[in-house]
Design an enzyme around this catalytic site. Structure first.
Site, PDB file in Angstrom:
ATOM      1  N   ASN A   1     -11.103   2.919   3.333  1.00  0.00           N
ATOM      2  CA  ASN A   1      -9.867   3.697   3.428  1.00  0.00           C
ATOM      3  C   ASN A   1      -8.688   2.751   3.241  1.00  0.00           C
ATOM      4  O   ASN A   1      -8.724   1.606   3.710  1.00  0.00           O
ATOM      5  CB  ASN A   1      -9.783   4.342   4.825  1.00  0.00           C
ATOM      6  CG  ASN A   1      -8.488   5.105   5.029  1.00  0.00           C
ATOM      7  OD1 ASN A   1      -8.115   5.948   4.203  1.00  0.00           O
ATOM      8  ND2 ASN A   1      -7.778   4.828   6.123  1.00  0.00           N
TER       9      ASN A   1
ATOM     10  N   HIS B   1      -4.807   2.130   4.265  1.00  0.00           N
ATOM     11  CA  HIS B   1      -3.888   2.570   5.323  1.00  0.00           C
ATOM     12  C   HIS B   1      -2.584   1.771   5.199  1.00  0.00           C
ATOM     13  O   HIS B   1      -2.620   0.550   5.053  1.00  0.00           O
ATOM     14  CB  HIS B   1      -4.528   2.334   6.687  1.00  0.00           C
ATOM     15  CG  HIS B   1      -3.655   2.775   7.816  1.00  0.00           C
ATOM     16  ND1 HIS B   1      -3.480   4.103   8.147  1.00  0.00           N
ATOM     17  CD2 HIS B   1      -2.871   2.067   8.668  1.00  0.00           C
ATOM     18  CE1 HIS B   1      -2.633   4.186   9.163  1.00  0.00           C
ATOM     19  NE2 HIS B   1      -2.250   2.965   9.501  1.00  0.00           N
TER      20      HIS B   1
ATOM     21  N   SER C   1      -3.502  -2.102   4.506  1.00  0.00           N
ATOM     22  CA  SER C   1      -4.837  -2.628   4.807  1.00  0.00           C
ATOM     23  C   SER C   1      -5.887  -1.760   4.138  1.00  0.00           C
ATOM     24  O   SER C   1      -5.749  -0.538   4.062  1.00  0.00           O
ATOM     25  CB  SER C   1      -5.106  -2.571   6.322  1.00  0.00           C
ATOM     26  OG  SER C   1      -4.100  -3.212   7.067  1.00  0.00           O
TER      27      SER C   1
ATOM     28  N   ASP D   1      -8.508   4.842  11.656  1.00  0.00           N
ATOM     29  CA  ASP D   1      -7.913   3.605  11.140  1.00  0.00           C
ATOM     30  C   ASP D   1      -8.403   2.381  11.909  1.00  0.00           C
ATOM     31  O   ASP D   1      -7.685   1.379  12.018  1.00  0.00           O
ATOM     32  CB  ASP D   1      -6.370   3.679  11.190  1.00  0.00           C
ATOM     33  CG  ASP D   1      -5.842   4.892  10.438  1.00  0.00           C
ATOM     34  OD1 ASP D   1      -6.399   5.231   9.388  1.00  0.00           O
ATOM     35  OD2 ASP D   1      -4.869   5.513  10.916  1.00  0.00           O
TER      36      ASP D   1
ATOM     37  N   GLU E   1       0.076  -1.562  -2.342  1.00  0.00           N
ATOM     38  CA  GLU E   1      -1.207  -0.873  -2.114  1.00  0.00           C
ATOM     39  C   GLU E   1      -2.066  -0.889  -3.374  1.00  0.00           C
ATOM     40  O   GLU E   1      -3.277  -1.114  -3.307  1.00  0.00           O
ATOM     41  CB  GLU E   1      -0.972   0.588  -1.703  1.00  0.00           C
ATOM     42  CG  GLU E   1      -0.481   0.750  -0.288  1.00  0.00           C
ATOM     43  CD  GLU E   1      -0.470   2.203   0.166  1.00  0.00           C
ATOM     44  OE1 GLU E   1      -1.323   2.989  -0.286  1.00  0.00           O
ATOM     45  OE2 GLU E   1       0.407   2.548   0.969  1.00  0.00           O
TER      46      GLU E   1
HETATM   47  C1  GRF Z   1      -0.875   5.833   0.849  1.00  0.00           C
HETATM   48  O1  GRF Z   1       0.283   5.322   1.445  1.00  0.00           O
HETATM   49  C2  GRF Z   1      -2.093   5.450   1.629  1.00  0.00           C
HETATM   50  O2  GRF Z   1      -2.010   4.183   2.203  1.00  0.00           O
HETATM   51  C3  GRF Z   1      -2.116   6.497   2.718  1.00  0.00           C
HETATM   52  O3  GRF Z   1      -1.695   7.673   2.074  1.00  0.00           O
HETATM   53  C4  GRF Z   1      -0.915   7.346   0.938  1.00  0.00           C
HETATM   54  C5  GRF Z   1      -1.605   7.949  -0.246  1.00  0.00           C
HETATM   55  O4  GRF Z   1      -0.858   7.810  -1.416  1.00  0.00           O
HETATM   56  N1  GRF Z   1      -3.409   6.577   3.343  1.00  0.00           N
HETATM   57  P1  GRF Z   1      -1.439   8.288  -2.790  1.00  0.00           P
HETATM   58  O5  GRF Z   1      -1.970   9.714  -2.568  1.00  0.00           O
HETATM   59  O6  GRF Z   1      -2.547   7.358  -3.207  1.00  0.00           O
HETATM   60  O7  GRF Z   1      -0.282   8.266  -3.718  1.00  0.00           O
END
Ligand code: GRF
Length: 227
Positions: free
Chosen positions: A110, A112, A139, A148, A177
């Site tokens: 996942n 996060h 993360s 989480d 990310e």
């Molecule tokens: C991201 O910030 C991720 O970390 C969190 O939800 C958001 C998802 O963004 N879990 P996306 O749908 O990939 O644009």
């Protein structure tokens, strides 16, 4: 290039992490294939992105099932049907139940938007601003039944700057990310990261702390990296 490593993506919303994976595979920057995209929300933009990329997409809405267990069983049966090596939760907004967690232990991750263990749950950017931290980030962790709370594989850090608001900070984190996701997937696809009981193993040794993404978008062991 679209390799043999099969990824299933589970997403509830926007799907920008999914798009980063699709684009990297198409550009030959990730040797893998997205075997299917799954959502609890039929209207999730992530499903549209899958369609546009010619990837099978599937919505399994809890509303269509009598209870949580039967719904989640159906969802994970569909996921299993595409035989993924890895399930990637990317903006999947529900807790995953113990049966699915156990079935996919060590094969489900996942992303996060915080430096875990700080700021679990929702509104992590708001939480970070309220706590007044100087550094924030994201993360990638293996999924366990604890929200989480699974073993963290890798992290990317960003500064919190004076005048930041929630949206600005969220955008700065999101920018890290995608490279974090891709760098981590490359190592997973290459078999260099595994989960052994509760420790993350990297190249056969327990990781002393999460891998860190540097400015060149490479992952490094923190104990081998100057601070
Ligand atoms: C991201 O910030 C991720 O970390 C969190 O939800 C958001 C998802 O963004 N879990 P996306 O749908 O990939 O644009």
């Amino acid at each position: 290039m679209a390799g043999d490593y099969r990824i299933a993506v589970l997403a509830s919303g926007r799907g920008s992490n999914l798009q980063a994976i699709i684009d990297a595979i198409a550009a030959g920057r990730l040797d893998a294939r997205v075997a299917g995209v799954f959502s609890d929300r039929p209207a999730a933009p992530a499903l549209r992105r899958a369609r546009e990329a010619g990837i099978p997409g599937s919505a399994v809405s809890p509303k269509d099932w009598p209870d949580r267990d039967s719904w989640e069983t159906a969802l994970f049966e569909r996921i299993a049907a595409v035989a993924p090596d890895l399930v990637v939760c990317a903006g999947y907004m529900r807790l995953i139940g113990p049966a699915a967690v156990a079935a996919w232990a060590g094969r489900m991750i996942n992303i996060h938007p915080s430096l875990l263990p700080a700021f679990t749950g929702l509104h992590t950017h708001r939480q970070a601003l309220e706590a007044g931290v100087a550094e924030h980030g994201c993360s990638l962790h293996f999924v366990t039944t604890e929200l989480d709370g699974g073993p963290v594989i890798s992290q990317a850090r960003v500064p919190v700057l004076p005048g930041d608001d929630e949206a600005g900070l969220a955008a700065r984190v999101l920018g890290r990310e995608h490279p974090l996701m891709l760098a981590t997937l490359r190592l997973l696809a290459a078999g260099r990261i595994r989960l052994s009981s509760s420790a993350v193993m990297f190249d056969g040794e327990p990781l002393p702390a999460p891998l860190r993404l540097d400015s060149a978008d490479l992952l490094h062991r923190p104990d081998l990296q100057p601070d």
